[in-house]
Write a protein that holds these residues in place. Structure first.
Motif, PDB file in Angstrom:
ATOM      1  N   THR A 121      66.212 -21.593 -35.687  1.00  0.00           N
ATOM      2  CA  THR A 121      65.575 -20.315 -35.373  1.00  0.00           C
ATOM      3  C   THR A 121      66.582 -19.327 -34.808  1.00  0.00           C
ATOM      4  O   THR A 121      66.581 -18.144 -35.160  1.00  0.00           O
ATOM      5  N   ALA A 122      67.472 -19.810 -33.940  1.00  0.00           N
ATOM      6  CA  ALA A 122      68.470 -18.943 -33.307  1.00  0.00           C
ATOM      7  C   ALA A 122      69.445 -18.346 -34.318  1.00  0.00           C
ATOM      8  O   ALA A 122      69.996 -17.268 -34.091  1.00  0.00           O
ATOM      9  N   LYS A 123      69.663 -19.034 -35.426  1.00  0.00           N
ATOM     10  CA  LYS A 123      70.547 -18.495 -36.464  1.00  0.00           C
ATOM     11  C   LYS A 123      69.872 -17.352 -37.219  1.00  0.00           C
ATOM     12  O   LYS A 123      70.543 -16.468 -37.745  1.00  0.00           O
ATOM     13  N   LEU A 124      68.534 -17.387 -37.274  1.00  0.00           N
ATOM     14  CA  LEU A 124      67.791 -16.394 -38.045  1.00  0.00           C
ATOM     15  C   LEU A 124      67.406 -15.169 -37.223  1.00  0.00           C
ATOM     16  O   LEU A 124      67.498 -14.035 -37.707  1.00  0.00           O
ATOM     17  N   VAL A 125      66.947 -15.396 -35.995  1.00  0.00           N
ATOM     18  CA  VAL A 125      66.419 -14.292 -35.194  1.00  0.00           C
ATOM     19  C   VAL A 125      66.879 -14.417 -33.746  1.00  0.00           C
ATOM     20  O   VAL A 125      67.349 -15.465 -33.301  1.00  0.00           O
ATOM     21  N   ARG A 126      66.691 -13.323 -33.003  1.00  0.00           N
ATOM     22  CA  ARG A 126      66.865 -13.337 -31.556  1.00  0.00           C
ATOM     23  C   ARG A 126      65.721 -12.545 -30.933  1.00  0.00           C
ATOM     24  O   ARG A 126      65.027 -11.788 -31.618  1.00  0.00           O
ATOM     25  N   LEU A 127      65.520 -12.729 -29.634  1.00  0.00           N
ATOM     26  CA  LEU A 127      64.457 -12.032 -28.923  1.00  0.00           C
ATOM     27  C   LEU A 127      65.028 -10.867 -28.117  1.00  0.00           C
ATOM     28  O   LEU A 127      66.069 -11.008 -27.473  1.00  0.00           O
ATOM     29  N   GLY A 128      64.325  -9.742 -28.161  1.00  0.00           N
ATOM     30  CA  GLY A 128      64.708  -8.606 -27.352  1.00  0.00           C
ATOM     31  C   GLY A 128      64.235  -8.789 -25.915  1.00  0.00           C
ATOM     32  O   GLY A 128      63.661  -9.821 -25.562  1.00  0.00           O
ATOM     33  N   PRO A 129      64.455  -7.783 -25.060  1.00  0.00           N
ATOM     34  CA  PRO A 129      64.013  -7.874 -23.661  1.00  0.00           C
ATOM     35  C   PRO A 129      62.501  -8.062 -23.557  1.00  0.00           C
ATOM     36  O   PRO A 129      61.738  -7.502 -24.331  1.00  0.00           O
ATOM     37  N   MET A 130      62.073  -8.845 -22.568  1.00  0.00           N
ATOM     38  CA  MET A 130      60.650  -9.090 -22.358  1.00  0.00           C
ATOM     39  C   MET A 130      60.032  -7.954 -21.546  1.00  0.00           C
ATOM     40  O   MET A 130      60.660  -7.415 -20.632  1.00  0.00           O
ATOM     41  N   THR A 131      58.810  -7.591 -21.897  1.00  0.00           N
ATOM     42  CA  THR A 131      58.047  -6.600 -21.129  1.00  0.00           C
ATOM     43  C   THR A 131      56.664  -7.168 -20.829  1.00  0.00           C
ATOM     44  O   THR A 131      56.193  -8.099 -21.498  1.00  0.00           O
ATOM     45  N   ASP A 132      56.009  -6.602 -19.809  1.00  0.00           N
ATOM     46  CA  ASP A 132      54.706  -7.106 -19.382  1.00  0.00           C
ATOM     47  C   ASP A 132      53.593  -6.636 -20.319  1.00  0.00           C
ATOM     48  O   ASP A 132      53.641  -5.534 -20.861  1.00  0.00           O
ATOM     49  N   VAL A 133      52.567  -7.495 -20.464  1.00  0.00           N
ATOM     50  CA  VAL A 133      51.329  -7.147 -21.151  1.00  0.00           C
ATOM     51  C   VAL A 133      50.175  -7.609 -20.269  1.00  0.00           C
ATOM     52  O   VAL A 133      50.369  -8.420 -19.352  1.00  0.00           O
ATOM     53  N   PRO A 134      48.943  -7.117 -20.493  1.00  0.00           N
ATOM     54  CA  PRO A 134      47.805  -7.529 -19.655  1.00  0.00           C
ATOM     55  C   PRO A 134      47.592  -9.043 -19.648  1.00  0.00           C
ATOM     56  O   PRO A 134      48.051  -9.763 -20.538  1.00  0.00           O
ATOM     57  N   ASN A 135      46.849  -9.518 -18.645  1.00  0.00           N
ATOM     58  CA  ASN A 135      46.536 -10.946 -18.468  1.00  0.00           C
ATOM     59  C   ASN A 135      47.771 -11.768 -18.161  1.00  0.00           C
ATOM     60  O   ASN A 135      47.923 -12.902 -18.638  1.00  0.00           O
TER      61      ASN A 135
END
Length: 229
Positions: A66-80
């Protein structure tokens, strides 16, 4: 009586503390991306929630594939008490010589419990390959007395693109008028056949160029030499 109530309240507090539910993913399970998508493009969102904590959620990638294919951007808050992050493409894609479907595996953790989630990445085809002949050139020998309609040689081109992009049609080109009049190439098979007698051409080499064109207009050509014996 007060002692009993205090004891019951204490038991409830302990039960609530122990009962820590695992995070739950709230994002989609499927993504569709064109194979010519540029690196760094946002191709989706990863979202998970966990109302009971105890700590803030953290989203992560779990495996090297998975790490070779994609990466995650910065996390932000959502409700709940949730978190979300963009899923960004991390490499170039190819569905023609690799699987058109990939599995992306992520994890959401609240500090005590974790949940693993899988997203299926479907890669849409782009007509990015021209047809490729199976030989660098073709050569055939044919008697000058051969009957009209006989098969001389079969040229074959392969195109790994899907749908219309992988459909190949064949045409012929030559500067030799007699070769143009004497031979025919099948539009769909690349089969070259004789369409007029060759008795006057004994001892000669006749030259053709066969052109393979896919459904998107990409082309390649190959030289064909036919020796009349």
């Amino acid at each position: 009586m007060k002692l009993v109530l205090v004891s019951m309240l204490f038991s409830v507090i302990i039960a609530l503390a122990i009962c820590n539910n695992a995070p739950v993913f709230r994002s989609g399970r499927f993504l569709i991306v064109r194979e010519d998508t540029t690196i760094g493009t946002v191709i989706g969102k990863l979202t998970a929630v966990d109302p009971d904590g105890p700590e803030d959620l953290v989203l992560n990638i779990t495996d090297d594939a998975t790490a070779k294919l994609v990466r995650l951007g910065p996390m932000t808050d959502v409700p709940n008490h949730g978190k979300t992050a963009d899923i960004l493409l991390h490499t170039t894609l190819d569905r023609d010589y690799a699987s058109p479907t990939r599995k992306l595996v992520f994890v959401a953790t609240d500090g005590e419990t974790s949940t693993t989630g899988t997203v299926t990445l479907n890669i849409d085809d782009v007509n990015d390959n021209a047809p490729k002949f199976t030989q660098k050139s073709y050569a055939a020998r044919i008697p000058s007395t051969a009957a009209v309609g006989v098969i001389v040689v079969i040229t074959t081109a392969i195109d790994p693109d899907s749908s219309y992009g992988g459909i190949v049609q064949y045409t012929m080109n030559t500067k030799e008028l007699f070769a143009y009049q004497a031979f025919d190439v099948n539009l769909y098979t690349g089969l070259i056949s004789l369409k007029m007698p060759l008795v006057t051409q004994k001892g000669r080499d006749l030259h053709l160029v066969v052109i393979a064109t896919d459904g998107g207009g990409l082309q390649s050509a190959v030289n064909v030499t036919i020796s009349v014996v």
